[in-house]
Design a protein around this motif. Structure first.
Motif, PDB file in Angstrom:
ATOM      1  N   GLY A   1       4.495   9.009   6.657  1.00  0.00           N
ATOM      2  CA  GLY A   1       3.909   7.606   6.737  1.00  0.00           C
ATOM      3  C   GLY A   1       2.684   7.851   7.238  1.00  0.00           C
ATOM      4  O   GLY A   1       2.131   8.934   7.452  1.00  0.00           O
ATOM      5  N   ALA A   2       2.011   6.716   7.510  1.00  0.00           N
ATOM      6  CA  ALA A   2       0.505   6.649   7.581  1.00  0.00           C
ATOM      7  C   ALA A   2       0.069   6.789   9.151  1.00  0.00           C
ATOM      8  O   ALA A   2      -0.946   7.214   9.603  1.00  0.00           O
ATOM      9  N   ASP A   3       1.135   6.527  10.127  1.00  0.00           N
ATOM     10  CA  ASP A   3       1.201   6.633  11.373  1.00  0.00           C
ATOM     11  C   ASP A   3       1.324   7.955  11.972  1.00  0.00           C
ATOM     12  O   ASP A   3       2.387   8.599  11.709  1.00  0.00           O
ATOM     13  N   LEU A   4       0.031   8.684  12.085  1.00  0.00           N
ATOM     14  CA  LEU A   4       0.166  10.185  12.508  1.00  0.00           C
ATOM     15  C   LEU A   4       0.900  10.425  13.889  1.00  0.00           C
ATOM     16  O   LEU A   4       1.420  11.441  14.014  1.00  0.00           O
ATOM     17  N   ARG A   5       1.307   9.522  14.703  1.00  0.00           N
ATOM     18  CA  ARG A   5       2.309   9.430  15.847  1.00  0.00           C
ATOM     19  C   ARG A   5       3.598   9.970  15.405  1.00  0.00           C
ATOM     20  O   ARG A   5       4.479  10.551  16.101  1.00  0.00           O
ATOM     21  N   ARG A   6       4.162   9.567  14.209  1.00  0.00           N
ATOM     22  CA  ARG A   6       5.369  10.072  13.766  1.00  0.00           C
ATOM     23  C   ARG A   6       5.383  11.232  12.932  1.00  0.00           C
ATOM     24  O   ARG A   6       6.483  11.591  12.438  1.00  0.00           O
ATOM     25  N   TRP A   7       4.429  11.938  12.914  1.00  0.00           N
ATOM     26  CA  TRP A   7       4.275  13.255  12.283  1.00  0.00           C
ATOM     27  C   TRP A   7       4.730  14.221  13.227  1.00  0.00           C
ATOM     28  O   TRP A   7       4.603  14.057  14.505  1.00  0.00           O
TER      29      TRP A   7
ATOM     30  N   THR B   1       0.606   1.530   2.576  1.00  0.00           N
ATOM     31  CA  THR B   1       1.239   0.635   1.592  1.00  0.00           C
ATOM     32  C   THR B   1       2.941   0.743   1.413  1.00  0.00           C
ATOM     33  O   THR B   1       3.403  -0.087   1.484  1.00  0.00           O
ATOM     34  N   LEU B   2       3.165   2.043   1.135  1.00  0.00           N
ATOM     35  CA  LEU B   2       4.500   2.583   1.039  1.00  0.00           C
ATOM     36  C   LEU B   2       5.190   2.039   2.293  1.00  0.00           C
ATOM     37  O   LEU B   2       6.397   1.465   2.388  1.00  0.00           O
ATOM     38  N   ASP B   3       4.689   2.286   3.610  1.00  0.00           N
ATOM     39  CA  ASP B   3       5.272   2.144   5.037  1.00  0.00           C
ATOM     40  C   ASP B   3       5.642   0.554   4.877  1.00  0.00           C
ATOM     41  O   ASP B   3       6.629  -0.008   5.252  1.00  0.00           O
ATOM     42  N   GLY B   4       4.706  -0.316   4.363  1.00  0.00           N
ATOM     43  CA  GLY B   4       4.886  -1.701   4.576  1.00  0.00           C
ATOM     44  C   GLY B   4       5.918  -2.160   3.628  1.00  0.00           C
ATOM     45  O   GLY B   4       6.772  -3.221   3.879  1.00  0.00           O
ATOM     46  N   LEU B   5       6.049  -1.740   2.483  1.00  0.00           N
ATOM     47  CA  LEU B   5       7.203  -1.979   1.510  1.00  0.00           C
ATOM     48  C   LEU B   5       8.664  -1.782   1.949  1.00  0.00           C
ATOM     49  O   LEU B   5       9.376  -2.439   1.952  1.00  0.00           O
ATOM     50  N   LEU B   6       8.354  -0.294   2.809  1.00  0.00           N
ATOM     51  CA  LEU B   6       9.921  -0.113   3.202  1.00  0.00           C
ATOM     52  C   LEU B   6      10.278  -0.734   4.377  1.00  0.00           C
ATOM     53  O   LEU B   6      11.281  -1.086   4.503  1.00  0.00           O
ATOM     54  N   ASP B   7       9.263  -1.284   5.302  1.00  0.00           N
ATOM     55  CA  ASP B   7       9.554  -2.054   6.571  1.00  0.00           C
ATOM     56  C   ASP B   7      10.039  -3.602   5.894  1.00  0.00           C
ATOM     57  O   ASP B   7      10.927  -4.008   6.594  1.00  0.00           O
ATOM     58  N   ARG B   8       9.503  -4.130   4.938  1.00  0.00           N
ATOM     59  CA  ARG B   8      10.025  -5.320   4.518  1.00  0.00           C
ATOM     60  C   ARG B   8      11.475  -5.293   3.532  1.00  0.00           C
ATOM     61  O   ARG B   8      11.799  -6.537   3.565  1.00  0.00           O
ATOM     62  N   HIS B   9      11.552  -4.272   3.157  1.00  0.00           N
ATOM     63  CA  HIS B   9      12.781  -4.224   2.320  1.00  0.00           C
ATOM     64  C   HIS B   9      14.038  -4.637   3.496  1.00  0.00           C
ATOM     65  O   HIS B   9      14.426  -3.896   4.394  1.00  0.00           O
TER      66      HIS B   9
END
Length: 145
Positions: A20-26, A54-62
């Motif tokens: 995902g986009a948050d580097l802290r999760r890498w 964008t993908l993170d947001g879609l996955l969070d809303r699902h």
């Protein structure tokens, strides 16, 4: 440990797709190299992170809807009945056990009778069979001391 030399734009994109986009999760050993990539090629790296966001947001809303009660009922009714075979086996084993107990009782009775019979025959041969039992002589007249 840093992987500055190993970070390529392709590797950066693959990690963004995976974590995902948050580097802290890498993975921690990849974070320093990702920060360096952001500093050296900010336009490309920010574009990759924007797509990942964008993908993170879609996955969070699902959200997955809860199953209906009808579906739960169909699943439960189609599930195999536990213990049907086991209850038949228990019934068979209990019948076998009762037969075994009866057989053991018959064998025990026959053994007891076979052990007692020679003693009865020995006492009858003395001619005093009416006064004797398997356990000894019986005083029928009451004259014994």
């Amino acid at each position: 440990m840093t992987n500055d030399a190993a970070m390529t734009p392709e590797r950066f994109a693959a990690l963004a797709d995976a974590y995902g986009a948050d580097l802290r999760r890498w993975p921690s050993h990849e974070q320093d190299a990702a920060q360096a990539m952001l500093a050296t090629d900010p336009a490309n790296a920010r574009d990759v992170l924007a797509r990942a966001a964008t993908l993170d947001g879609l996955l969070d809303r699902h959200r997955v809807p809860a199953p209906s009660s009808a579906l739960i009922g169909r699943i439960l009714s189609s599930a195999p009945q536990p213990g049907l075979l086991w209850s038949r086996a228990k019934l068979w084993w209990s019948g076998l056990g009762l037969a075994g107990i009866g057989l053991a009782g018959a064998v025990t009775g026959a053994l007891a009778l076979s052990l007692a019979t020679p003693a009865l025959l020995d006492h009858r041969s003395t001619g005093l069979a009416e006064e004797q039992t398997i356990f000894g002589e019986v005083d029928l007249d009451g004259t014994a001391p």
